[in-house]
Design an enzyme around this catalytic site. Structure first.
Site, PDB file in Angstrom:
ATOM      1  N   ASP A  25       4.834  27.307   5.232  1.00 19.93           N
ATOM      2  CA  ASP A  25       5.390  26.880   6.516  1.00 19.93           C
ATOM      3  C   ASP A  25       4.323  26.936   7.604  1.00 19.93           C
ATOM      4  O   ASP A  25       3.442  27.799   7.570  1.00 19.93           O
ATOM      5  CB  ASP A  25       6.566  27.791   6.893  1.00 19.93           C
ATOM      6  CG  ASP A  25       7.434  27.203   7.983  1.00 19.93           C
ATOM      7  OD1 ASP A  25       7.349  25.984   8.223  1.00 19.93           O
ATOM      8  OD2 ASP A  25       8.201  27.960   8.600  1.00 19.93           O
ATOM      9  N   ASN A  73      14.213  18.298   4.151  1.00 19.38           N
ATOM     10  CA  ASN A  73      13.073  17.721   4.856  1.00 19.38           C
ATOM     11  C   ASN A  73      13.157  16.206   5.045  1.00 19.38           C
ATOM     12  O   ASN A  73      12.354  15.624   5.787  1.00 19.38           O
ATOM     13  CB  ASN A  73      11.761  18.066   4.138  1.00 19.38           C
ATOM     14  CG  ASN A  73      11.329  19.500   4.328  1.00 19.38           C
ATOM     15  OD1 ASN A  73      10.591  20.045   3.516  1.00 19.38           O
ATOM     16  ND2 ASN A  73      11.801  20.142   5.389  1.00 19.38           N
TER      17      ASN A  73
END
Length: 247
Positions: A25, A73
């Protein structure tokens, strides 16, 4: 320093079979902090993947599982999604020879149905191309979600029970694990999330039931093999009891 799993005791040799899973991330944030497009951060993150894979044998990681693209996503911009898909393809093409030379076996987990045909073919190719390697097992989660994985696994089990291929009495924790995308992997010993976020984000929900977790503020493009080694040294001081008590 011992890296053990349930039922495997404290054999020091297991330190060479550590399974580390990483929620990578912070790529977009890293780029935005510098005034650059988010895809620049993703490209830098891909460089970190290469460095970490190369370092795995030296720092005791046999299995490395990376969360690259979640089922959620797809909510990102079309530009970023398409850029990520292109980056996955370029990484595989560029790194295939290197992975074979270094003994890296690569597999992809997640639901491939939504992916482009050419990308699916590339995934099939790299898995076959590296199938004989055993030094490092690199697994990349693309269009992956833990709940989606469990749903697909239970549907497959239900079909097999209905057809008689699987008896209801055979449904156990071990059997469920075999039906998951990660059926070829041991459960992760350690899950690392970068960028300072402290949530699991639908990653390996079944497999990580007894994993240790580390949440680091380091953004993924700044995460080096040295960073991982420091985390592993601290992990080695933990005592994993798997629901038991200290004697």
């Amino acid at each position: 320093m011992t890296f053990d799993q349930p039922g495997q005791g404290e054999d020091p040799a297991l330190s060479n079979h550590l399974h580390v899973a990483v929620i990578m991330d912070g790529n977009g944030r890293w780029a935005s902090n510098r005034g650059w497009p988010r895809l620049v951060g993703h490209r830098k993150g891909a460089e970190r993947v290469r460095e970490l894979v190369d370092a795995c044998p030296d720092i005791g990681i046999k299995y490395l599982t990376l969360y690259a693209f979640s089922t959620e996503n797809w909510k990102r911009t079309t530009e970023e999604v398409m850029g990520l898909m292109s980056l996955f393809a370029r990484y595989i093409k560029r790194e295939a020879g290197r992975m074979n030379r270094e003994g890296v076996r690569m597999r992809i987990i997640g639901d491939r149905a939504r992916l482009d045909n050419k990308l699916r073919e590339l995934f099939d190719w790299i898995e076959k191309e590296t199938a004989g390697n055993d030094r490092v097992h690199l697994t990349v989660a693309i269009n992956y979600g833990g709940r989606d994985e469990i749903r697909r696994a239970t549907q497959a089990m239900a079909r097999d029970v209905a057809s008689g291929a699987l008896a209801l009495e055979q449904v156990s924790d071990a059997m469920i694990s075999k039906y998951l995308d990660t059926g070829f992997l041991p459960d992760p010993d350690l899950v690392v999330r970068t960028s300072g976020e402290t949530r699991v984000s639908n990653f390996l929900l079944w497999q990580a039931a007894y994993s240790e977790y580390v949440f680091t503020p380091v953004l993924w493009p700044d995460f080096t093999p040295q960073t991982m080694n420091t985390i592993l040294q601290a992990y080695g001081e933990r005592e994993r009891r798997f629901g038991g008590v200290v004697k």
